[in-house]
Design an enzyme around this catalytic site. Sequence first.
Site, mmCIF file in Angstrom:
data_model
loop_
_atom_site.group_PDB
_atom_site.id
_atom_site.type_symbol
_atom_site.label_atom_id
_atom_site.label_comp_id
_atom_site.label_asym_id
_atom_site.label_seq_id
_atom_site.Cartn_x
_atom_site.Cartn_y
_atom_site.Cartn_z
ATOM 1 N N ARG A 11 0.917 -1.140 -0.015
ATOM 2 C CA ARG A 11 -0.217 0.097 -0.069
ATOM 3 C C ARG A 11 1.014 1.149 0.058
ATOM 4 O O ARG A 11 0.269 2.342 -0.468
ATOM 5 C CB ARG A 11 -0.867 -0.085 1.040
ATOM 6 N N GLY A 38 3.469 9.864 25.173
ATOM 7 C CA GLY A 38 2.188 9.847 24.310
ATOM 8 C C GLY A 38 2.388 10.276 22.936
ATOM 9 O O GLY A 38 1.856 9.638 22.115
ATOM 10 N N ASP A 59 14.366 6.872 26.101
ATOM 11 C CA ASP A 59 13.771 7.230 27.173
ATOM 12 C C ASP A 59 13.946 6.701 28.632
ATOM 13 O O ASP A 59 14.103 5.594 28.390
ATOM 14 C CB ASP A 59 11.930 7.110 26.924
ATOM 15 N N ARG A 70 -2.883 7.381 27.731
ATOM 16 C CA ARG A 70 -2.469 7.876 26.366
ATOM 17 C C ARG A 70 -1.181 7.393 25.770
ATOM 18 O O ARG A 70 -1.009 7.647 24.492
ATOM 19 C CB ARG A 70 -2.397 9.430 26.372
ATOM 20 N N LEU A 107 19.481 10.860 27.601
ATOM 21 C CA LEU A 107 20.180 11.027 26.486
ATOM 22 C C LEU A 107 20.466 12.370 26.541
ATOM 23 O O LEU A 107 19.907 13.444 26.456
ATOM 24 C CB LEU A 107 19.441 10.702 25.210
ATOM 25 N N ASP A 127 8.516 16.095 26.504
ATOM 26 C CA ASP A 127 7.674 16.988 27.083
ATOM 27 C C ASP A 127 8.315 18.087 27.842
ATOM 28 O O ASP A 127 7.694 18.685 28.713
ATOM 29 C CB ASP A 127 6.418 16.346 27.859
ATOM 30 N N CYS A 170 15.180 27.239 13.373
ATOM 31 C CA CYS A 170 15.494 26.236 14.072
ATOM 32 C C CYS A 170 14.532 26.111 15.559
ATOM 33 O O CYS A 170 13.797 27.182 15.728
ATOM 34 C CB CYS A 170 17.091 25.960 14.723
ATOM 35 N N CYS A 186 2.452 17.616 30.900
ATOM 36 C CA CYS A 186 1.018 16.785 30.949
ATOM 37 C C CYS A 186 0.783 16.540 32.538
ATOM 38 O O CYS A 186 -0.512 16.636 32.889
ATOM 39 C CB CYS A 186 1.039 15.884 30.045
ATOM 40 N N CYS A 242 19.553 34.365 16.222
ATOM 41 C CA CYS A 242 19.307 32.911 16.913
ATOM 42 C C CYS A 242 20.809 32.446 17.626
ATOM 43 O O CYS A 242 21.834 32.398 17.176
ATOM 44 C CB CYS A 242 18.761 31.817 16.270
HETATM 45 ZN ZN LIG Z 1 17.552 29.176 15.320
#
Ligand SMILES: [Zn+2]
Length: 251
Positions: A11, A38, A59, A70, A107, A127, A170, A186, A242
């Site tokens: 597919r 999540g 993680d 979730r 990490l 998060d 960025c 959350c 930046c």
């Molecule tokens: Zn930037």
Amino acid sequence: MNDDQLLRYSRHIMLEEIDIEGQTRLLDSHALVVGAGGLGSPAALYLAASGVGRLTLADDDVVEHSNLQRQIAHTEASLGRFKAESAREAALALNGECRIEALSSRLAGEALLAAVEAADVVLDCTDRFSSRFPINRACVKTATPLVSGAAIRFSGQLAVFDPSVAASPCYACLYGEEGDDDSLTCAESGVASPLVGVIGSFQALEALKLLSGAGTPHRGLSTFDGLRGEWRRFELPRDPHCAVCGAAVSD
Ligand SMILES: [Zn+2]
């Protein structure tokens, strides 16, 4: 591609934007998903199902009862286990051919830089600003595309940052590097369960496009108001001043 793969990915292959060439590129590609909660759950599952050949899932959290509302890569049997390991198992159950590495330590520093450099695309499914800023810096430094997603309460957002495009901003062009973690998690604010599926799946779609060469990468910042069911898109210009990607830094 063998006969089993031709059938499994048929597919995709019948989509002229992907075809055998695009599917072969997917099979040869490596995505780093930071965060197996999540957003990372649907992102990792869709990337594995799509036939991305190699996934690294990072993680350092363990699965808690309140995550199950979730974080759909994890089940009641995963409670207390590292999320990276649990998500790896779920993704492998979908596609046993996918090479998946689970990183269950935090990490950061050189390890983060090495993981980002080894990947063809990075999905930021964390998060916290305290994770997002170093990931962005590593992506800018190694010129690795970054697909950034966020979800809180009933609101979500997505942006794709591609350092190989000269005009691309960025993540720090958008937020600076002084974000407040409390405004983002959350745990304090709550989040509607399927909302993280919407945004995490959107991240997987953008990663699939970057890796296969289909279409054009998402530009600007998309926000989703789940209560109204409305998407909005904003231009996101590069900030010449930046601190991460500005001219004074890169030249
Ligand atoms: Zn930037």
